[in-house]
Write a protein that holds these residues in place. Structure first.
Motif, short mmCIF file in Angstrom:
data_model
loop_
_atom_site.label_atom_id
_atom_site.label_comp_id
_atom_site.label_asym_id
_atom_site.label_seq_id
_atom_site.Cartn_x
_atom_site.Cartn_y
_atom_site.Cartn_z
N ARG A 37 0.82 -1.19 0.00
CA ARG A 37 0.00 0.00 0.00
C ARG A 37 0.86 1.25 0.00
NH1 ARG A 37 -5.50 0.24 1.91
NH2 ARG A 37 -5.95 2.46 1.87
N THR A 85 2.71 1.65 -3.37
CA THR A 85 1.82 2.16 -4.41
C THR A 85 1.52 3.63 -4.17
OG1 THR A 85 0.83 -0.02 -4.45
CG2 THR A 85 -0.34 1.70 -5.61
N LEU A 118 2.46 6.62 -6.73
CA LEU A 118 1.44 7.42 -7.41
C LEU A 118 1.67 8.91 -7.17
CD1 LEU A 118 -1.84 5.38 -6.90
CD2 LEU A 118 -0.22 5.34 -8.77
N GLN A 136 -1.36 -4.60 -8.88
CA GLN A 136 -2.15 -3.43 -8.49
C GLN A 136 -1.35 -2.15 -8.67
OE1 GLN A 136 -3.79 -3.76 -4.60
NE2 GLN A 136 -5.50 -4.99 -5.29
#
Lengths: 311, 122
Positions: free
Chosen positions: A202, A205, A209, A240
């Motif tokens: 998490r 990512t 981003l 993901q």
């Protein structure tokens, strides 16, 4: 104060825990004058106890600190018998506790000293109320509630301050574990090292981003050379990350999948057609440069080129 | 209501507020018509101001993309926020069929690159 959640509401709850109410305040105010008259003496009891203890050296070794703490302690005693136990009182307690904590005073040592001081205070009160021992005892018991309120705060602060160091270290580890590096204009490198669990995936990512947005990246090279094993869960996390990057308009290239990892992924039947994979980091960066439209030209003739010619 | 702006050969639909399902369907129909009217080569859908894209919105965006492609234009979705992208992958929404770009500017250069490529090919 705010960090520790010491709101007016929390202070109210703390008062309820020890059963401190307005009747107690009245009983305490009765002995206010008495205690005010013996501030110096009671403070000395506290510090005399600390003086005989090795663990208290860091606090007592420094003359500046000890002056400050003595002053705060005296202030504490006189506030303790004023009958007001609101935000201001708690704020003072926190301030004193932070000084203790910075000086490395352990809660058990503090408790000893505080208990000695309370005992001296008790003796004082009882002596004073020989004619009405019951009233004296009641005043003292009310004062004890205040003392326990204090202890609650001070121990919490000492623990909180110690945990602050742990929190800072955790934060540092977290930041170190997910670096996103810009290696060219619009080209990011995300080296992943170690174990990827759900929480870390998490974070990875998330920081990727944000970096894509901040650096206006078009291509991201995700290097997994440092990931020893990739199971279906980790592969899913990677997928993901790659998909999220694509949604933001960036192409992800995965590099560094070793032969063992590749075989195990195939063995697990994990379909990674969505992955844009290149063998190693160098190849990945070259591919990324090609996608963005860079061409790397060697300008000096160095040993490597010589070597090539000879061969 | 989503305004559809024309810029050269491109149409730009900038979604500025939370959209109802009805708004999305209306956007789809209007885009399909307008592409024919102005002979647009490309469509940019800007979702910079959108803070949530649920499964219906995603599916409608995919339908819009398919419709636009059938009408002979390119489409690119721009401005998906980091949080939105993250939420979408968590929900398993990947919008594989739709090209994406970081922002409006990138969206334009993406469409132009596409035009050049097809010109070379032709």
């Amino acid at each position: 104060m705010r960090e520790m959640g010491l709101t007016a509401q929390n202070i109210e709850r703390r008062r309820n825990f020890v059963g401190l109410d307005s009747d107690d305040s009245k009983r305490i105010v009765r002995i206010q004058e008495l205690v005010e008259g013996h501030l110096e003496e009671l403070t000395s009891v506290f510090f005399a106890f600390l003086g005989g203890i090795d663990e208290a050296r860091p606090l007592l070794g420094n003359r500046d600190i000890i002056e400050k703490v003595r002053l705060l302690k005296k202030e504490h005693l006189s506030e303790m018998v004023r009958g007001e136990y609101g935000t201001d009182y708690i704020e003072q307690r926190v301030r004193l506790a932070v000084v203790y904590s910075n000086a490395g005073l352990a809660s058990r040592v503090f408790l000893g000293a505080y208990h000695h001081m309370l005992r001296a205070l008790g003796v004082l009160v009882m002596k004073h109320s020989e004619h009405d021992p019951m009233a004296g005892f009641e005043s003292y018991m009310s004062l004890k509630k205040v003392a326990f309120l204090d202890i609650g705060i001070i121990v919490d602060v000492i623990v909180f301050e110690r945990e602050r160091v742990i929190r800072q270290q955790q934060e540092a580890i977290r930041e170190l574990s997910t670096p996103v590096l810009q290696i060219r204009e619009r080209l990011l490198l995300l080296p992943i090292i170690g174990v990827i669990d759900t929480q870390r995936a998490r974070l990875i990512t998330d920081s990727l981003l944000r970096s894509i947005r901040a650096n206006r990246a078009r291509v991201v090279v995700v290097d997994v050379t440092g990931v020893a094993t990739i199971d279906s869960k980790v592969a899913n996390h990677l997928l993901q990350t790659v998909t999220a990057a694509r949604l933001m308009g960036a192409t992800a290239i995965v590099t560094g999948i070793s032969s063992e990892v590749a075989q195990s992924l195939v063995g697990l039947g994990i379909d990674l057609v969505k992955f844009n994979t290149v063998g190693d980091l160098q190849g990945g960066i070259e591919e990324a440069e090609r996608l963005i439209g860079y061409r790397v030209i060697q300008t000096t003739d160095n040993g490597a080129a010589e070597h090539m010619k000879e061969a | 209501m989503v305004p559809i702006l024309k810029h050269g050969k491109f149409l730009i639909a900038s979604i500025v507020s939370a959209l109802t399902d009805q708004d999305l369907i209306q956007l789809r129909d209007e885009l399909a018509n307008k592409i024919g009217q102005v002979r647009a080569h490309g469509v940019i859908i800007d979702v910079t101001a959108v803070d949530v894209l649920d499964s219906f919105a995603t599916r409608t965006l995919r339908d819009i993309a398919r419709t636009v492609k059938l009408r002979g234009a390119k489409i690119v979705l721009v401005g998906i926020q980091p949080d939105v992208a993250f939420a979408m992958v968590q929900l398993g929404l990947s919008l594989d069929e739709v090209d994406t770009a970081l922002d409006l500017e990138e969206g334009f250069s993406h469409l132009r690159r596409g035009e050049e490529r097809s010109r070379h090919a032709g």
